[in-house]
Design a protein around this motif. Sequence first.
Motif, short mmCIF file in Angstrom:
data_model
loop_
_atom_site.label_atom_id
_atom_site.label_comp_id
_atom_site.label_asym_id
_atom_site.label_seq_id
_atom_site.Cartn_x
_atom_site.Cartn_y
_atom_site.Cartn_z
N TYR A 182 11.43 -2.78 -4.73
CA TYR A 182 12.25 -3.99 -4.59
C TYR A 182 12.86 -4.05 -3.18
O TYR A 182 13.07 -5.12 -2.63
N CYS A 183 13.17 -2.87 -2.64
CA CYS A 183 13.86 -2.79 -1.34
C CYS A 183 12.91 -2.39 -0.22
O CYS A 183 13.36 -2.13 0.90
N LEU A 184 11.63 -2.27 -0.52
CA LEU A 184 10.60 -1.79 0.43
C LEU A 184 10.88 -0.39 0.93
O LEU A 184 10.50 -0.04 2.05
N VAL A 185 11.54 0.41 0.12
CA VAL A 185 11.81 1.80 0.50
C VAL A 185 10.67 2.67 -0.02
O VAL A 185 10.45 2.77 -1.23
N ASP A 186 9.93 3.30 0.90
CA ASP A 186 8.82 4.17 0.48
C ASP A 186 9.17 5.65 0.68
O ASP A 186 8.29 6.49 0.77
N ASP A 187 10.44 5.93 0.75
CA ASP A 187 10.94 7.29 0.95
C ASP A 187 11.43 7.81 -0.40
O ASP A 187 12.50 7.42 -0.88
N LEU A 188 10.62 8.68 -1.01
CA LEU A 188 10.97 9.18 -2.35
C LEU A 188 12.28 9.95 -2.35
O LEU A 188 13.02 9.93 -3.34
N GLU A 189 12.58 10.62 -1.23
CA GLU A 189 13.87 11.32 -1.15
C GLU A 189 15.04 10.34 -1.30
O GLU A 189 16.02 10.61 -2.00
N PRO B 125 0.80 -1.23 0.00
CA PRO B 125 0.00 0.00 0.00
C PRO B 125 0.83 1.28 0.00
O PRO B 125 0.35 2.33 -0.42
N GLN B 126 2.07 1.19 0.44
CA GLN B 126 2.92 2.40 0.50
C GLN B 126 3.31 2.93 -0.88
O GLN B 126 4.00 3.94 -0.98
N VAL B 127 2.90 2.24 -1.92
CA VAL B 127 3.37 2.58 -3.26
C VAL B 127 3.08 4.04 -3.65
O VAL B 127 3.85 4.66 -4.40
N GLU B 128 1.98 4.59 -3.13
CA GLU B 128 1.63 5.97 -3.53
C GLU B 128 2.72 6.97 -3.16
O GLU B 128 2.83 8.02 -3.77
N ALA B 129 3.52 6.62 -2.17
CA ALA B 129 4.60 7.52 -1.75
C ALA B 129 5.66 7.69 -2.83
O ALA B 129 6.48 8.61 -2.77
N LEU B 130 5.65 6.81 -3.82
CA LEU B 130 6.66 6.87 -4.88
C LEU B 130 6.07 7.30 -6.22
O LEU B 130 6.74 7.23 -7.25
N SER B 131 4.84 7.76 -6.21
CA SER B 131 4.13 8.01 -7.48
C SER B 131 4.57 9.30 -8.16
O SER B 131 5.17 10.19 -7.54
N GLY B 132 4.23 9.39 -9.41
CA GLY B 132 4.51 10.61 -10.16
C GLY B 132 3.81 11.82 -9.58
O GLY B 132 4.31 12.95 -9.64
N GLU B 133 2.64 11.57 -9.00
CA GLU B 133 1.91 12.66 -8.37
C GLU B 133 2.68 13.19 -7.16
O GLU B 133 2.80 14.40 -6.95
N LYS B 134 3.23 12.25 -6.38
CA LYS B 134 4.01 12.65 -5.20
C LYS B 134 5.26 13.43 -5.64
O LYS B 134 5.63 14.43 -5.02
N MET B 135 5.87 12.96 -6.70
CA MET B 135 7.06 13.66 -7.19
C MET B 135 6.70 15.07 -7.63
O MET B 135 7.42 16.03 -7.37
N GLU C 65 14.36 19.20 -8.38
CA GLU C 65 15.27 20.02 -7.58
C GLU C 65 14.70 20.01 -6.17
O GLU C 65 13.54 20.37 -5.96
N TYR C 66 15.49 19.57 -5.24
CA TYR C 66 14.95 19.36 -3.89
C TYR C 66 16.09 19.40 -2.88
O TYR C 66 17.19 18.93 -3.15
N ARG C 67 15.81 19.98 -1.74
CA ARG C 67 16.82 19.95 -0.66
C ARG C 67 16.32 19.01 0.42
O ARG C 67 15.33 19.28 1.09
N GLU D 68 4.30 16.91 -6.54
CA GLU D 68 3.98 17.74 -5.36
C GLU D 68 5.21 18.20 -4.60
O GLU D 68 5.23 19.25 -3.98
N THR D 69 6.27 17.35 -4.64
CA THR D 69 7.39 17.61 -3.72
C THR D 69 8.66 18.11 -4.39
O THR D 69 9.35 18.96 -3.84
N MET D 70 9.03 17.58 -5.53
CA MET D 70 10.37 17.90 -6.04
C MET D 70 10.45 18.25 -7.52
O MET D 70 11.53 18.57 -8.00
N LEU D 71 9.33 18.22 -8.22
CA LEU D 71 9.39 18.49 -9.67
C LEU D 71 9.72 19.96 -9.94
O LEU D 71 9.10 20.86 -9.38
N LYS D 72 10.71 20.17 -10.81
CA LYS D 72 11.02 21.53 -11.26
C LYS D 72 10.33 21.79 -12.60
O LYS D 72 9.64 22.78 -12.77
#
Lengths: 94, 615
Positions: free
Chosen positions: B323-330, B265-275, B298-300, B277-281
């Motif tokens: 693959y690594c169960l990492v739901d942290d887009l950063e 279920p954590q997959v939404e954290a990696l979605s294009g929408e999330k990107m 571009e993101y700090r 919202e947070t880091m897209l230039k």
Amino acid sequence: MGTIRVEVELKGPLARLAGKEQLEYQVKSEALIRDLLGLIGQDFPALQRFLPGDEGEQYGRHRVLILQEGQPVKLDQKLFPGMRLKIMPPLTGG
Amino acid sequence: MSGYHGRILDLNLSSGEMKEEKPEPTMLRHYIGGSGLGARLLMDNTDGDTDPLGPGNILIFATGPLTGSRVPTSGRHAVLGKSPLTGVWGESDVGGNWGTALKKAGYDALIIRGRAPHPVYIHLDEEGARIENADHLWGQDTFATEVLLKQEKGEGIEAACIGPAGEQQVLLASIMHDGRHSRAAGRTGLGAVMGSKNLKALSAEGQRSTPLAHPGELKKNLGEKVRGIRENLVFLSDYGTTGGIISLEETGDLPIKNWLQGKWPQVEALSGEKMAETMLKKKFFCGACPIGCGREIEYRSEKFGPIMGAGPEYETVSTLGSYCLVDDLEAVAAANELCNRYGMDTISTGAAVAFAIEAFQEGLIGVEETGGLHLDWGAGEAVVEMVRQIGEKKGLGALLGRGVRAAAAEIGPRAEEMALHVKGLELPAHDPRAFNSVGLSYATSNRGACHLAGMTHALEGSIPLPQLGYPEIPDRFGTGGKGQLVARMQDLMGLFDSLKLCKFLLFAGIEVGDSLNWCNLVTGWDLDQKEFLKAGERMFNLKRMYNVGCGISRKDDLLPPRVLTHPRGTGGAAHNLPRLGEMLREYYEYRGWDEMGLPTREKLEELELEYPWEQ
């Protein structure tokens, strides 16, 4: 000709753009999925650009993925009472 | 010679010798360009005995007849060589702008052989090619290399280069293009081949236009087509290749926890929408592309510092994320940037890290091997650090950088179950348990596990291809007919890779008819559909014959046991397992191959290919 009730679940950005995830429609019993999409487009103009146009497309190509019980459905498929559809982002990916 | 400049440059880095060859018209008609032309050149210059990292291997950069035209998405090229990762056919097809620059410099293709005595780069323009000293570039990452090359040669150049991974011949190394936009010839370790040649970079520029046979008709055709492509691919344009990741998870296509888990279920954290919202230039485009699926970010980050460049693509958020169960887009974006800077294939790198996490969790490796790093599922910082170790060829990273097949062989027999590869190439992020045809496509793809050689997940997932014989979406869990389906798709995708078209065009309904039409309008040929598809079949068989010469046969057309015998358990493909043997039998029969997977004499003669063995 009577009417039937169908349910639609919007997923991901489509839900955000519409402002809700669950939709219910009462449609004519002869209505097609294509007709339902027309109603959704009218009710939620922000979704309009992602919904398949009237171009003779069968499935809607890559605008959205429309699933019933996990399988893609054809736009000219008839709706049936209690039908539950998911409208999702298309299967993108490399 | 419309569609081509009629110039292939053959450059020997050992001697500095350069010669130009004019390709025969028949050869071009048989092999088209890009991948197909490269196939012919690789077959004619190397064989099963060639050391992939020796001076005898060649590196080919090949454009297609459409490259440099305004045909949508045609700003592409192919890179080919014998793979040091797999020991067999090596190829990677790439977008961006470098291929267009090579064509505008006046070349259809480039063959690089030998090994330079010291680091060099090659500059190509309309006056010819020059070999330049690259001592000052050696050691620089790919972002810096592009900046330095532009300072030296001007802002108008386009750059292809390797990073530190390629220099050190890490077998997962890729060849990177377009600086921070990081368009990668990612797969099969061709960056290591470039490093073995002491070749740091290639810069290209020019103004030569691609000669067109029917420019007026082409222009008229393209106006309507481009509009249709934009309208149909609006989601891809708005959200990038990760925009649909939740749908891939829903259908059971997204690999999770090194292919062990069915839902996440954590997959939404990696979605294009999330990107977005947070880091897209902004989004960016490859040459001649009307879609623009590229994401510049571009993101700090508090944890990882500034993150920039091309945002992670779908394959990358999968391999370095799910693959690594990492739901942290950063973390995923930081690991992606490291891959881009070091110049490494994010698919193979992420797969290698997931393999290492599982091996760590199962006690097959410990902190002694990882340099004190705890490789836990979901540990984003550990994933980033492990990517760094691979890029720098240090610690456990030096082993992982040889690919999961080699790493498992070193760690021990239990690790082999965790190493998911075909012919030594790590599995990309489409699950054969979700689409049976994907399993057959992975098993038979010439470069190893490849989702692009057949692209069958598109057909089985949502896109009918009536001109290819598929007006309906086939049952993705069915087995019958999949041999034919995969073979046809592989032949068509080989043509896309040779003309140089992006496979996302399939999603806009562009398939046999349009690609054939564009081919004829640009080249002036009169190919019909039969001859066109036969060219695709010819290329595929030629590559197979190359692999046969490397020892490949039915014994190698396999899938990892995990996807053959271990159901996902939950989610949209909970219980399905691909029946590979059945599909393979049908596939060989359709291809005209014998039971061992070798093309028969009759098939090769039909395709006008040489038969290498006498009875």
